[in-house]
Design a protein around this motif. Structure first.
Motif, PDB file in Angstrom:
ATOM      1  N   ASP A 183       0.855  -1.190   0.000  1.00 17.01           N
ATOM      2  CA  ASP A 183       0.000   0.000   0.000  1.00 17.01           C
ATOM      3  C   ASP A 183       0.887   1.235   0.000  1.00 17.01           C
ATOM      4  OD1 ASP A 183      -2.240  -1.565   0.074  1.00 17.01           O
ATOM      5  OD2 ASP A 183      -2.518  -1.405   2.244  1.00 17.01           O
ATOM      6  N   ARG A 184       0.400   2.268  -0.631  1.00 23.04           N
ATOM      7  CA  ARG A 184       1.199   3.489  -0.689  1.00 23.04           C
ATOM      8  C   ARG A 184       1.315   4.106   0.708  1.00 23.04           C
ATOM      9  NH1 ARG A 184       0.522   7.128  -5.794  1.00 23.04           N
ATOM     10  NH2 ARG A 184       2.754   7.056  -6.143  1.00 23.04           N
ATOM     11  N   SER A 185       2.532   4.483   1.061  1.00 19.79           N
ATOM     12  CA  SER A 185       2.749   5.139   2.349  1.00 19.79           C
ATOM     13  C   SER A 185       2.352   6.604   2.257  1.00 19.79           C
ATOM     14  CB  SER A 185       4.218   5.022   2.752  1.00 19.79           C
ATOM     15  OG  SER A 185       4.532   3.681   3.065  1.00 19.79           O
ATOM     16  N   PRO A 186       2.089   7.244   3.385  1.00 19.94           N
ATOM     17  CA  PRO A 186       1.632   8.635   3.364  1.00 19.94           C
ATOM     18  C   PRO A 186       2.708   9.597   2.871  1.00 19.94           C
ATOM     19  CG  PRO A 186       1.876   7.835   5.633  1.00 19.94           C
ATOM     20  CD  PRO A 186       2.114   6.667   4.742  1.00 19.94           C
ATOM     21  N   ARG A 187       2.270  10.783   2.503  1.00 20.68           N
ATOM     22  CA  ARG A 187       3.183  11.865   2.155  1.00 20.68           C
ATOM     23  C   ARG A 187       2.930  13.046   3.087  1.00 20.68           C
ATOM     24  NH1 ARG A 187       4.455   7.965  -0.626  1.00 20.68           N
ATOM     25  NH2 ARG A 187       5.486   8.069  -2.662  1.00 20.68           N
ATOM     26  N   LEU A 188       3.957  13.825   3.312  1.00 17.60           N
ATOM     27  CA  LEU A 188       3.806  15.017   4.130  1.00 17.60           C
ATOM     28  C   LEU A 188       2.814  15.975   3.476  1.00 17.60           C
ATOM     29  CD1 LEU A 188       7.544  15.686   5.104  1.00 17.60           C
ATOM     30  CD2 LEU A 188       5.779  14.573   6.487  1.00 17.60           C
TER      31      LEU A 188
ATOM     32  N   LEU B 101       6.435   5.906   7.180  1.00 21.81           N
ATOM     33  CA  LEU B 101       6.759   4.532   6.771  1.00 21.81           C
ATOM     34  C   LEU B 101       6.152   3.596   7.823  1.00 21.81           C
ATOM     35  CD1 LEU B 101       8.562   3.292   4.443  1.00 21.81           C
ATOM     36  CD2 LEU B 101      10.282   2.920   6.236  1.00 21.81           C
ATOM     37  N   PRO B 102       4.807   3.608   7.906  1.00 21.73           N
ATOM     38  CA  PRO B 102       4.146   2.938   9.039  1.00 21.73           C
ATOM     39  C   PRO B 102       4.408   1.437   9.120  1.00 21.73           C
ATOM     40  CG  PRO B 102       2.543   3.789   7.436  1.00 21.73           C
ATOM     41  CD  PRO B 102       3.868   4.335   7.038  1.00 21.73           C
ATOM     42  N   HIS B 103       4.771   0.799   7.981  1.00 26.16           N
ATOM     43  CA  HIS B 103       4.995  -0.653   8.064  1.00 26.16           C
ATOM     44  C   HIS B 103       6.407  -0.993   8.547  1.00 26.16           C
ATOM     45  CE1 HIS B 103       6.545   0.280   4.015  1.00 26.16           C
ATOM     46  NE2 HIS B 103       7.272  -0.792   4.113  1.00 26.16           N
TER      47      HIS B 103
END
Lengths: 197, 197
Positions: A183-188, B101-103
């Motif tokens: 899954d795509r990780s978040p961006r600032l 990078l939550p994972h």
């Protein structure tokens, strides 16, 4: 309609493009890499320097030489990607400035006579060119899997051995395979990155 | 048809795009910068780190503070560009890794506990993001004029002052004005850049 670039191109290059971790068997041809280079070579750099060097790993022997320097977590995907490109900076790029910056050939000696200065410049501008290259891979309809998890000193010695090159990244290239990405990780958020004075 | 990206987009981003040295008076809005950021924020980096910080120089006072650190040859164009963006790397980007990078939140401490290591990583990945940003400016139908001719220590202190940021480039942004560019300088041939093993 704030951007001039059409939505399909935005998606191809940024919004739907993802870092692939698995690939199909479909080969990536030299013609495709040439088309990518002939596009992204026009990306801007300081003094029109062009420190980026690209080693395409195509032979089984080359792949073996590469794999032993990759971090363990990167080895399986690097072993199976249709094409792997080693991106490095040439720390002696200044030798080409007289031919590449014909209106200001003295830049070579005025600004780049000291190795630490030109090495830092090669890192900055080589990384800019690496960014353009990754965009170019996506422009070719391919997925890029850029990695920095490797033994850099080992790779430098293995593939260059002249003390004049420094590896920036290793990029797996091909059509994405099954379960190609997380899954795509978040961006600032904009406000975390951009301030105004 | 070797590239998937359409020819108009190729031209907009690379073939016809040029580094502008003069600009029209047409302003560049915050909405345009937000659209650029919301596109290029998806560009890939190592560990999804996002070290790039952008300072938009809009006030007269901000412009004065900037100009005094620019190399003399860059001052006139930086004084007249509709918008100037200072691109810097945040050397403390690792603080955001647990959320970005939550994972794999342990990457922060496993890889980036030492300042020299994360500073080098911020340079490489900040420059990649700077490359994406320049492409994004062009995607907005604007010309970028990236520059590295400035007193970096002076700029770092002037605009950040915390010892945690390092300026990568200063970018003039706007619609190209009269005689906006020199003739295009040559690029290295494919065979000078790409080798195969």
């Amino acid at each position: 309609m704030t951007l001039a670039l059409d939505t399909a191109a935005q998606d191809l290059l940024f919004r739907e493009a993802r870092t692939a971790n698995t690939f199909t068997d479909e080969p990536v041809s030299d013609e495709q890499v040439q088309a990518i280079y002939d596009l992204v070579k026009f990306g801007p750099t300081a003094f029109n320097q062009q420190p980026l060097r690209i080693v395409l790993v195509r032979s089984d022997e080359g792949r073996e030489r590469l794999l032993k320097h990759m971090a363990e977590g990167n080895r399986a995907k690097t072993a199976t990607a249709p094409l792997v490109a080693i991106l490095a900076q040439d720390n002696e790029f200044h030798e080409e400035l007289p031919s590449q910056l014909p209106h200001f050939p003295q830049a070579k000696d005025m600004f780049f006579s000291e190795r630490p200065v030109r090495e830092a410049s090669a890192t900055l501008n080589g990384a800019l060119q690496a960014g353009y290259f990754i965009i170019g891979v996506r422009a070719a309809g391919l997925a890029a899997g850029p990695m920095t998890g490797f033994d850099a000193a080992g790779l430098n010695k293995e593939f260059f051995g002249d003390g004049e090159h420094s590896v920036l990244a290793v990029v797996n290239i091909g059509k994405p395979g099954e379960s190609a990405w997380f899954d795509r990780s978040p961006r600032l958020a904009y406000d975390q990155v951009v301030t105004t004075v």
